[in-house]
Design a protein around this motif. Structure first.
Motif, PDB file in Angstrom:
ATOM      1  N   HIS A  39      13.418  -1.529   4.669  1.00 44.41           N
ATOM      2  CA  HIS A  39      13.879  -0.151   4.880  1.00 44.41           C
ATOM      3  C   HIS A  39      14.833  -0.084   6.061  1.00 44.41           C
ATOM      4  O   HIS A  39      14.869  -0.989   6.884  1.00 44.41           O
ATOM      5  CB  HIS A  39      12.695   0.758   5.240  1.00 44.41           C
ATOM      6  CG  HIS A  39      11.581   0.774   4.252  1.00 44.41           C
ATOM      7  ND1 HIS A  39      11.457   1.721   3.284  1.00 44.41           N
ATOM      8  CD2 HIS A  39      10.514  -0.063   4.095  1.00 44.41           C
ATOM      9  CE1 HIS A  39      10.362   1.486   2.559  1.00 44.41           C
ATOM     10  NE2 HIS A  39       9.769   0.400   3.028  1.00 44.41           N
ATOM     11  N   HIS A 139      14.049  -0.879  -0.446  1.00 47.51           N
ATOM     12  CA  HIS A 139      13.261   0.291  -0.849  1.00 47.51           C
ATOM     13  C   HIS A 139      13.736   0.855  -2.199  1.00 47.51           C
ATOM     14  O   HIS A 139      12.931   1.114  -3.095  1.00 47.51           O
ATOM     15  CB  HIS A 139      13.384   1.351   0.258  1.00 47.51           C
ATOM     16  CG  HIS A 139      12.540   2.563   0.044  1.00 47.51           C
ATOM     17  ND1 HIS A 139      12.475   3.580   0.964  1.00 47.51           N
ATOM     18  CD2 HIS A 139      11.744   2.936  -0.982  1.00 47.51           C
ATOM     19  CE1 HIS A 139      11.666   4.515   0.511  1.00 47.51           C
ATOM     20  NE2 HIS A 139      11.201   4.156  -0.671  1.00 47.51           N
ATOM     21  N   CYS A 150      18.203   3.664   0.671  1.00 41.47           N
ATOM     22  CA  CYS A 150      17.455   2.844   1.620  1.00 41.47           C
ATOM     23  C   CYS A 150      17.311   1.457   1.010  1.00 41.47           C
ATOM     24  O   CYS A 150      16.886   1.349  -0.122  1.00 41.47           O
ATOM     25  CB  CYS A 150      16.083   3.463   1.881  1.00 41.47           C
ATOM     26  SG  CYS A 150      15.072   2.527   3.047  1.00 41.47           S
TER      27      CYS A 150
HETATM   28 ZN    ZN Z   1      12.819   3.239   2.923  1.00 44.36          ZN
END
Ligand code: ZN
Length: 432
Positions: A39, A139, A150
């Protein structure tokens, strides 16, 4: 037990982050962790501490959602046990470990130091958890998150670089150095942790091969060098000087270096009345910093409760319940997990125990036989929520805190000590 503190430069901040006052994350078996999730924080700046405050105060989560945070300066922070199922990829939380890099990679790039740390940490996780590069995801690559911006990094390129050169395996912990081992197997430190936290007698025998032969059960003669000088300063309290004199009399060494904080001396004081089932002993922690001595004293038991004395040893261990022998055990303990459940000081180097083998509810210190080895003689707490009055089954030779708050304070000090000093703690036990 995998131990991220094996990674050079990793900072353990788990106890320093904001947590929800009542909610807690659940745990999952480490084997089920099969994906690494990457992330970004979506913020130009920020730290693990700041993200934790946000996740708790604004999101109302139990704690920070990530397991690791890599800040702009490349500092790696260990924020949650890998076994914790934290919130970061929804339905995939239960099998993913989350790494967050500080930054907004829609408009900027990770720093060189962040790339370096991400590479180190990811490769270490892949090796420890047996995860292939194909299972290192951004992510947005997890199902249901395709629209999520992300981490805005080229994940194919990252996976390719993870495939390229397999990192040489981590420095092995030379268990055979301590235990002549006929099979010659070299144990890694993480393997050792997992072993000492769930010991069955066959396992004990396997990792302590010298115990299988009657002839070699005699503990080795350990030469302890008394400290050459005893620089007790004026401001040392009479109580601390009493403990210093007691330790000197036994020939134990004492940590005097006060150049950094928390150079802990950890001393167990066993009272003469060996009444099992009472927390009637003390654990004293004292250290010197910038010329001033500090001391903390806690109620513990150094003896087994009646549960193990009466029951466990009848079925479990034919040599009787273990009682730690008085002595100074250099580098005996490290921060690990007691029974894989919570952080405690766990045994990492040999100690000597006396096994009480007549099961008569009285602790025999003089008649038992001695054994030296790794037995999972940990320093841990009793009840998680309230002070315990009876030892009962809490201790089978471990050193056990009666009060959970005391234990928390003690572990906080040990964590801080780890950041400044060595990974290992020396435990000293004296009969008073
Ligand atoms: Zn994330």
């Amino acid at each position: 037990m995998v131990d991220p503190l094996e990674i050079p430069g990793m900072k353990d901040v788990r106890m320093l982050l904001k947590k929800h006052h009542s909610k807690e994350y659940g745990y999952r078996p480490i084997k089920s962790v099969t994906y690494i999730a990457i992330h970004h924080s979506l913020t130009k700046s920020g730290s693990a501490e700041a993200f934790a405050r946000y996740h708790v105060a604004t999101n109302n989560w139990p704690g920070l959602g990530y397991h690791f945070v890599i800040e702009k300066d490349g500092i790696m922070k260990w924020c949650n046990e890998i076994e914790k199922s934290t919130y970061h990829v929804g339905n995939s939380n239960r099998f993913s470990v989350g790494i967050c890099l500080t930054g907004d990679f829609r408009t900027e790039k990770p720093t060189d130091l962040q790339w370096k740390s991400l590479n180190t940490l990811t490769k270490w996780l892949m090796r420890e958890l047996s995860i292939e590069p194909e299972n290192v995801f951004g992510h947005s690559e997890f199902s249901g998150y395709a629209s999520k911006q992300c981490p805005c990094l080229d994940m194919d390129k990252i996976r390719l670089s993870l495939k390229e050169k397999k990192q040489p395996s981590n420095k092995p912990f030379n268990f055979a150095k301590y235990y002549p081992n006929p099979t010659g197997k070299i144990y890694r430190l993480s393997e050792l942790f997992s072993k000492i936290n769930h010991l069955s007698p066959p396992e004990l025998k396997k990792i302590n091969p010298q115990l299988t032969s009657e002839a070699t059960t005699k503990p080795p003669d350990v030469q302890i060098q008394p400290s050459p000088e005893a620089p007790i300063s004026q401001e040392v309290s009479s109580e601390i000087s009493t403990y210093i004199r007691m330790m000197e009399k036994e020939g134990y060494s004492i940590n005097y270096d006060d150049s950094k904080d928390y150079n802990l001396n950890i001393l167990g004081l066993r009272t003469p009345n060996h009444i099992p089932n009472k927390f009637d002993d003390s654990l004293v922690v004292f250290w010197k910093f910038n010329g001033t001595w500090h001391i903390k004293k806690y109620k513990i038991t150094t003896d087994p409760g009646t549960g193990p004395l009466l029951n466990l040893n009848k079925k479990g261990n034919s040599n009787g319940t273990a009682i730690l022998k008085k002595g100074q055990y250099k580098d005996s303990h490290i921060i690990g997990y007691h029974k894989k459940q919570y952080r405690a000081l766990v045994q990492a180097n040999p100690v000597t125990v006396i096994r009480d083998n007549n099961w008569d509810n009285i602790l025999d210190f003089d008649n038992g036989r001695e054994f030296t080895g790794i037995f999972g003689i940990n320093i841990h707490r009793a009840n998680e929520h309230r002070e315990s009055q009876q030892v009962d089954a809490w201790s089978a030779g471990c050193q056990v805190f009666a009060n959970p708050q005391d234990f928390k304070e003690f572990m906080d000090m040990c964590t801080k000590s780890n950041l400044e000093w060595r990974k290992n703690f020396t435990y000293s036990l004296i009969n008073v």
